[in-house]
Design a protein around this motif. Structure first.
Motif, PDB file in Angstrom:
ATOM      1  N   THR A 146       0.848  -1.185   0.000  1.00 47.32           N
ATOM      2  CA  THR A 146       0.000   0.000   0.000  1.00 47.32           C
ATOM      3  C   THR A 146       0.884   1.236   0.000  1.00 47.32           C
ATOM      4  O   THR A 146       2.087   1.177   0.294  1.00 47.32           O
ATOM      5  N   GLU A 147       0.296   2.372  -0.318  1.00 48.86           N
ATOM      6  CA  GLU A 147       1.077   3.605  -0.336  1.00 48.86           C
ATOM      7  C   GLU A 147       1.649   3.905   1.047  1.00 48.86           C
ATOM      8  O   GLU A 147       2.798   4.333   1.179  1.00 48.86           O
ATOM      9  N   ALA A 148       0.839   3.688   2.095  1.00 48.03           N
ATOM     10  CA  ALA A 148       1.314   3.938   3.463  1.00 48.03           C
ATOM     11  C   ALA A 148       2.471   3.002   3.807  1.00 48.03           C
ATOM     12  O   ALA A 148       3.470   3.433   4.404  1.00 48.03           O
ATOM     13  N   GLU A 149       2.358   1.727   3.460  1.00 48.36           N
ATOM     14  CA  GLU A 149       3.443   0.780   3.717  1.00 48.36           C
ATOM     15  C   GLU A 149       4.709   1.185   2.969  1.00 48.36           C
ATOM     16  O   GLU A 149       5.809   1.148   3.526  1.00 48.36           O
ATOM     17  N   TRP A 150       4.543   1.555   1.703  1.00 45.43           N
ATOM     18  CA  TRP A 150       5.710   1.895   0.893  1.00 45.43           C
ATOM     19  C   TRP A 150       6.440   3.107   1.486  1.00 45.43           C
ATOM     20  O   TRP A 150       7.669   3.100   1.606  1.00 45.43           O
ATOM     21  N   GLU A 151       5.683   4.139   1.849  1.00 50.67           N
ATOM     22  CA  GLU A 151       6.314   5.340   2.392  1.00 50.67           C
ATOM     23  C   GLU A 151       6.961   5.055   3.743  1.00 50.67           C
ATOM     24  O   GLU A 151       8.051   5.543   4.042  1.00 50.67           O
ATOM     25  N   PHE A 152       6.312   4.261   4.571  1.00 54.20           N
ATOM     26  CA  PHE A 152       6.880   3.867   5.860  1.00 54.20           C
ATOM     27  C   PHE A 152       8.183   3.102   5.648  1.00 54.20           C
ATOM     28  O   PHE A 152       9.196   3.362   6.298  1.00 54.20           O
ATOM     29  N   ALA A 153       8.175   2.157   4.705  1.00 57.32           N
ATOM     30  CA  ALA A 153       9.367   1.355   4.443  1.00 57.32           C
ATOM     31  C   ALA A 153      10.491   2.205   3.882  1.00 57.32           C
ATOM     32  O   ALA A 153      11.669   1.958   4.166  1.00 57.32           O
ATOM     33  N   ALA A 154      10.153   3.204   3.072  1.00 63.18           N
ATOM     34  CA  ALA A 154      11.178   4.057   2.477  1.00 63.18           C
ATOM     35  C   ALA A 154      11.893   4.894   3.528  1.00 63.18           C
ATOM     36  O   ALA A 154      13.126   4.984   3.540  1.00 63.18           O
ATOM     37  N   PHE A 155      11.139   5.489   4.432  1.00 62.18           N
ATOM     38  CA  PHE A 155      11.740   6.344   5.459  1.00 62.18           C
ATOM     39  C   PHE A 155      12.390   5.546   6.591  1.00 62.18           C
ATOM     40  O   PHE A 155      13.286   6.034   7.269  1.00 62.18           O
ATOM     41  N   ALA A 156      11.913   4.303   6.814  1.00 71.08           N
ATOM     42  CA  ALA A 156      12.458   3.451   7.878  1.00 71.08           C
ATOM     43  C   ALA A 156      12.547   4.199   9.208  1.00 71.08           C
ATOM     44  O   ALA A 156      13.633   4.380   9.767  1.00 71.08           O
ATOM     45  N   PRO A 157      11.412   4.629   9.762  1.00 67.48           N
ATOM     46  CA  PRO A 157      11.433   5.414  11.006  1.00 67.48           C
ATOM     47  C   PRO A 157      11.646   4.535  12.237  1.00 67.48           C
ATOM     48  O   PRO A 157      10.730   4.294  13.039  1.00 67.48           O
ATOM     49  N   ILE A 158      12.858   4.042  12.409  1.00 68.30           N
ATOM     50  CA  ILE A 158      13.185   3.158  13.526  1.00 68.30           C
ATOM     51  C   ILE A 158      13.532   3.997  14.749  1.00 68.30           C
ATOM     52  O   ILE A 158      14.322   4.942  14.676  1.00 68.30           O
ATOM     53  N   ALA A 159      12.954   3.647  15.895  1.00 72.76           N
ATOM     54  CA  ALA A 159      13.197   4.399  17.125  1.00 72.76           C
ATOM     55  C   ALA A 159      14.606   4.170  17.640  1.00 72.76           C
ATOM     56  O   ALA A 159      15.159   3.072  17.549  1.00 72.76           O
ATOM     57  N   GLY A 160      15.202   5.224  18.190  1.00 77.47           N
ATOM     58  CA  GLY A 160      16.512   5.111  18.811  1.00 77.47           C
ATOM     59  C   GLY A 160      16.410   4.625  20.244  1.00 77.47           C
ATOM     60  O   GLY A 160      15.354   4.145  20.693  1.00 77.47           O
ATOM     61  N   GLU A 161      17.492   4.751  20.988  1.00 76.92           N
ATOM     62  CA  GLU A 161      17.516   4.276  22.372  1.00 76.92           C
ATOM     63  C   GLU A 161      16.508   5.007  23.248  1.00 76.92           C
ATOM     64  O   GLU A 161      16.037   4.476  24.238  1.00 76.92           O
ATOM     65  N   ASP A 162      16.182   6.237  22.882  1.00 82.27           N
ATOM     66  CA  ASP A 162      15.216   7.009  23.656  1.00 82.27           C
ATOM     67  C   ASP A 162      13.777   6.727  23.245  1.00 82.27           C
ATOM     68  O   ASP A 162      12.845   7.321  23.781  1.00 82.27           O
ATOM     69  N   GLY A 163      13.588   5.825  22.283  1.00 81.95           N
ATOM     70  CA  GLY A 163      12.245   5.473  21.847  1.00 81.95           C
ATOM     71  C   GLY A 163      11.645   6.438  20.844  1.00 81.95           C
ATOM     72  O   GLY A 163      10.486   6.308  20.479  1.00 81.95           O
ATOM     73  N   LEU A 164      12.435   7.417  20.383  1.00 80.48           N
ATOM     74  CA  LEU A 164      11.939   8.420  19.445  1.00 80.48           C
ATOM     75  C   LEU A 164      12.497   8.150  18.052  1.00 80.48           C
ATOM     76  O   LEU A 164      13.577   7.593  17.884  1.00 80.48           O
ATOM     77  N   THR A 165      11.751   8.551  17.039  1.00 80.29           N
ATOM     78  CA  THR A 165      12.183   8.402  15.658  1.00 80.29           C
ATOM     79  C   THR A 165      12.516   9.763  15.063  1.00 80.29           C
ATOM     80  O   THR A 165      12.092  10.799  15.561  1.00 80.29           O
ATOM     81  N   ILE A 166      13.296   9.736  13.987  1.00 78.31           N
ATOM     82  CA  ILE A 166      13.652  10.970  13.284  1.00 78.31           C
ATOM     83  C   ILE A 166      12.563  11.267  12.258  1.00 78.31           C
ATOM     84  O   ILE A 166      12.309  10.479  11.364  1.00 78.31           O
ATOM     85  N   GLU A 167      11.898  12.405  12.426  1.00 82.48           N
ATOM     86  CA  GLU A 167      10.872  12.826  11.481  1.00 82.48           C
ATOM     87  C   GLU A 167      11.443  13.921  10.577  1.00 82.48           C
ATOM     88  O   GLU A 167      12.338  14.659  10.956  1.00 82.48           O
ATOM     89  N   GLY A 168      10.915  14.016   9.375  1.00 85.78           N
ATOM     90  CA  GLY A 168      11.295  15.113   8.508  1.00 85.78           C
ATOM     91  C   GLY A 168      12.440  14.816   7.569  1.00 85.78           C
ATOM     92  O   GLY A 168      12.947  15.738   6.916  1.00 85.78           O
ATOM     93  N   LYS A 169      12.891  13.558   7.478  1.00 86.90           N
ATOM     94  CA  LYS A 169      13.927  13.228   6.503  1.00 86.90           C
ATOM     95  C   LYS A 169      13.391  13.498   5.098  1.00 86.90           C
ATOM     96  O   LYS A 169      12.204  13.311   4.828  1.00 86.90           O
ATOM     97  N   LEU A 170      14.293  13.898   4.207  1.00 83.08           N
ATOM     98  CA  LEU A 170      13.881  14.153   2.834  1.00 83.08           C
ATOM     99  C   LEU A 170      14.031  12.929   1.940  1.00 83.08           C
ATOM    100  O   LEU A 170      13.358  12.824   0.911  1.00 83.08           O
ATOM    101  N   TYR A 171      14.920  12.016   2.326  1.00 80.86           N
ATOM    102  CA  TYR A 171      15.229  10.865   1.489  1.00 80.86           C
ATOM    103  C   TYR A 171      15.291   9.606   2.355  1.00 80.86           C
ATOM    104  O   TYR A 171      15.318   9.688   3.585  1.00 80.86           O
TER     105      TYR A 171
END
Length: 548
Positions: A298-323
């Motif tokens: 799905t489009e949502a799955e594809w975009e999620f997989a592309a950005f790979a928003p994996i949480a760091g040690e603090d449990g937070l993810t990096i938002e706003g990546k361009l690529y």
């Protein structure tokens, strides 16, 4: 001394009791031995012999990466003034799923078309032709691309390059074919069915071979046609081929047909599973052998997989990546490969790959599917190289009206088609590829659900005859007439699909995973390929994002 023995004995009792308590605490009340609601035993031959299987989780699909789902922000994250506003930002949750590590390659597609040729080449060559990619997508009025048209798909030099020239519909057919081949192999390896005898499909000139075949397959008769005698070109002879009906009904393994239809060929194999009465039975989904099924993401799955928003040690993810890669720059900033572009795209007017002696991405058209570094999920070429089809129907307002969980536009709730045969028995109807045919009622088509954009609901598939078109549109009381010659008439229909990712022919703007474009599902381009996805069952899977 007596007190010491007493204390030691008491201590042993305490340890035993503690061990029993720990076992009791660690054992799960829910189990597959005894029903927690009726008290009856499972797998009891003296009763109903109900089978309760435990611990059958996801079957790890070959060539795929396990992607643990989660929450992320879908939609526009850049500030291009002239950008289309068709991807408003929203927070969504995506369930865990699997995604192909690589884009589907020419070699993958040639495996598919080879199988189609072996199975349908003699009886239904039109099905083989329909599976071939459109190599004319390389034609360009002001460019010399004929070598790509002739060699890109077939030549081994391009084997690991992404397949292009395939429509959304062809990609979906490939997903169905791949599902059936993977499930067929799983059943063969588990001893439940036998390997189909592909030699059985070879045409023959021998009457004895024809007679033996028809005797072994009652109800089916080989097709015959007059052809030039290969031993004496001055004469003709009769060539016998296996009938299409037999291939469709009995030879081609299809998961749904195997599971739900009585149209199961015993020649396929052994059926070693037995029911409570000792009768043979087929494997079912509860046995945990079969994969869920390949599909487009799905489009949502594809975009999620592309950005790979994996949480760091603090449990937070990096938002706003361009690529898809870390950072905000298209060039590699690491010491190794510093300054090299991290994807295959157009840098500027006329600059497809850099200058001689210092190529910056090394590829003028597509690149091998394993080229460049993968993203944090271990996925290659989620930006550049080729755009990729996704499952969704395109609507400009998609992100304005969406589900918060597993967002998707394009649902059609289908059901199998059945008919009553000559014996009065209800059987499933098969399509031309031997699959269970499906249909749906008009109310089960949700592609336009809460569209909010009236223009996209207008049917613009006009006939060439303007008068006929106006008559067609004006038929019936209260109908609205639209001029089919109007160049501003909308071109968005229920068959318009989304593609994403940017390609070798695109500027860097389109490499941002939030960007989205559309094309009708029966059209193809030299810049569009795809990769497959698969849903998971049971618990959320562990993250398989280690870079290879």
């Amino acid at each position: 001394m007596h007190n010491f023995n007493y204390m030691r004995h008491a201590g042993n009792i305490f340890l035993v009791a503690l061990a029993v308590l720990m076992v009791a605490c660690s054992s799960r009340e829910l189990n597959t031995k005894t029903s927690n609601t009726t008290g009856w035993n499972y797998f009891d031959e003296k009763t109903t012999n109900f089978e309760a299987i435990e611990g059958v989780g996801n079957v790890n699909p070959v060539g795929m990466v396990a992607i643990q789902g989660g929450t992320f922000t879908i939609g526009e994250n850049d500030e291009f003034v002239t950008a289309p506003r068709n991807n408003a930002r929203r927070s969504l949750t995506v369930s865990s799923f699997y995604m192909d590590k690589y884009e589907v390659s020419n070699l993958n597609w040639r495996e598919y078309t080879h199988w189609m040729g072996v199975v349908f080449g003699s009886s239904a060559p039109e099905l083989v032709r329909a599976a071939l990619p459109d190599t004319t997508v390389w034609r360009e009025e002001m460019a010399y691309n004929e070598p790509y048209e002739q060699y890109y798909f077939r030549h081994p030099a391009f084997s690991f390059y992404p397949v292009v020239g395939v429509t959304w519909e062809q990609a979906m057919d490939y997903c169905s074919w791949r599902t059936d081949r993977v499930n067929e192999l799983a059943l063969i390896q588990s001893g439940n069915i036998a390997i189909p005898n592909f030699a059985d499909l070879e045409p023959t000139y021998e009457d004895d071979v024809r007679n033996d075949w028809e005797e072994m397959h009652p109800g089916y008769y080989m097709d015959d046609k007059e052809v030039v005698n290969p031993e004496d070109p001055t004469t003709t002879t009769t060539l016998y081929t296996v009938p299409f009906e037999y291939i469709r009904d009995q030879f081609v393994f299809n998961t749904a047909k195997y599971l739900y239809s009585d149209q199961y060929n015993p020649e396929f194999g052994k059926k070693p599973k037995t029911d409570m009465y000792g009768n043979d039975r087929k494997v079912n989904r509860a046995d945990g052998i079969l994969v869920v099924g390949y599909r487009l993401p799905t489009e949502a799955e594809w975009e999620f997989a592309a950005f790979a928003p994996i949480a760091g040690e603090d449990g937070l993810t990096i938002e706003g990546k361009l690529y898809p890669w870390q950072g905000y720059h298209p060039r590699n900033l690491n010491k190794k490969g510093r300054g090299q572009f991290q994807a295959n795209f157009v840098r500027g007017r006329g600059d497809m790959m850099g200058t001689s002696g210092n190529l910056n991405d090394h590829y003028v058209i597509t690149a091998p599917v394993d080229e460049y570094d993968p993203n944090d999920f271990g996925l290659y070429n989620m930006a550049g190289n080729v755009n990729e089809w996704v499952l969704d129907v395109y609507r400009e307002t998609t992100n304005q009206e969406t589900s918060e969980y597993n967002s998707f536009r394009g649902n059609i709730y289908m059901k199998p088609v059945t008919e009553v045969n000559e014996d009065g028995k209800t059987v499933y109807v098969l399509d031309s590829l031997g699959r269970v045919k499906t249909t749906w009622a008009s109310e089960d088509d949700k592609r336009d659900w809460k569209d909010g954009d009236f223009a996209s609901l207008i049917d613009t598939d006009y006939p060439l005859d303007t008068v006929a078109a106006l008559n067609l549109l004006g038929e019936g009381e209260g109908s609205i007439k639209y001029d089919p010659t109007d160049i501003l008439a909308p071109r968005i229909t229920k068959k318009t699909r989304v593609y994403k990712g940017g390609s070798w022919k695109d500027r860097i703007y389109w490499l941002n995973p939030t960007t989205r474009r559309f094309l009708d599902q029966d059209q193809a381009m030299s810049t569009i390929g795809f990769r497959c996805a698969m849903s998971t069952v049971g618990n959320q899977i562990e993250n398989g994002s280690e870079k290879k």
